[in-house]
Design an enzyme around this catalytic site. Structure first.
Site: not given
Ligand code: DAT
Ligand code: MG
Length: 148
Positions: A9, A49, A57, A85, A91, A102, A112, A115, A126
Site C-alpha cells: 500500500k 474495496y 471508514f 494472509r 488486519t 503487519r 497496515n 493488502h 482482484e
Molecule cells: P484486510 O486488509 O486484512 O483484508 P479488511 O478487508 O477487513 O482487512 O479491510 C480492508 C482495509 O480496510 C484494511 O486493511 C484496513 C481498513 N480497515 C479495516 N477495518 C478498519 C477499521 N475498523 N478502521 C479503519 N480502517 C479499517
Molecule cells: Mg480484505
C-alpha cells in the site's frame, strides 16, 4: 497453481518496504508472476474495496489507497492465498503477531502496509481488476522441485 493478489500500500511504498515484502514471499518459496508500481484511480479503489462500501471508514480507505503509488503483485504457489494472509498478520496491527508483516512494520489499522486477497474468489476478482493476462508471466523455476 494457485495465485493471489498482493499489494504494497502507499504507506509501505513511502517507507521503502517494497523490497522487504517481496523478499519475504520470495524467500518463503513463492513465485512472482506479475508486478508493477502504479497509481490507483478513485474508480479502481471503489471497485477493489467494494465489499466495504457501507463501512464508516470507506471514504478514508479510498483516500488512503489513492494517496500515492502502490506496488501491485501476483504471486503463485501451493496454498499461497491463505499462507500469504498468515504472513501478513491480522488486519489490525495491534493484534498482528511479531514476525508477520503487519506485526513487524505497522502500528495502526488505517496504515497496515499490505493488502492480500482473502479467498480464491477475491483473488480471481482482484487479479482481474489489476492485471491484464499479458502482464502476467508463466515460467518454470527448477528450484521448485526443492520446494513442492
Ligand atoms: P484486510 O486488509 O486484512 O483484508 P479488511 O478487508 O477487513 O482487512 O479491510 C480492508 C482495509 O480496510 C484494511 O486493511 C484496513 C481498513 N480497515 C479495516 N477495518 C478498519 C477499521 N475498523 N478502521 C479503519 N480502517 C479499517
Ligand atoms: Mg480484505
Amino acid at each position: 497453481m494457485e495465485k493471489t493478489f498482493l499489494m504494497v500500500k502507499p504507506d509501505g511504498v513511502q517507507r521503502g518496504l517494497i523490497g522487504e515484502i517481496v523478499n519475504r514471499f520470495e524467500s518463503k518459496g513463492y513465485q512472482l508472476v506479475g508486478g508493477k508500481l502504479m497509481s490507483i484511480s478513485q474508480e479502481l479503489a471503489e471497485q477493489h474495496y467494494g465489499e466495504h462500501k457501507e463501512r464508516p471508514f470507506f471514504g478514508e480507505l479510498v483516500d488512503f489507497i489513492t494517496s500515492g503509488p502502490v506496488f501491485a503483485m501476483v504471486w503463485e504457489g501451493e496454498n499461497v492465498i491463505s499462507t500469504a494472509r498468515l504472513m501478513m498478520g491480522a488486519t489490525n496491527p495491534k493484534e498482528s503477531a511479531p514476525g508477520t508483516i503487519r506485526g513487524d512494520f505497522a502500528v495502526t489499522v488505517g496504515k497496515n502496509i499490505i493488502h492480500g486477497s482473502d479467498s480464491p474468489e477475491s483473488a480471481e476478482r482482484e487479479i482481474g481488476l489489476f492485471f491484464k493476462e499479458e502482464e502476467m508471466t508463466s515460467y518454470e523455476k527448477t528450484v521448485n522441485s526443492w520446494i513442492n
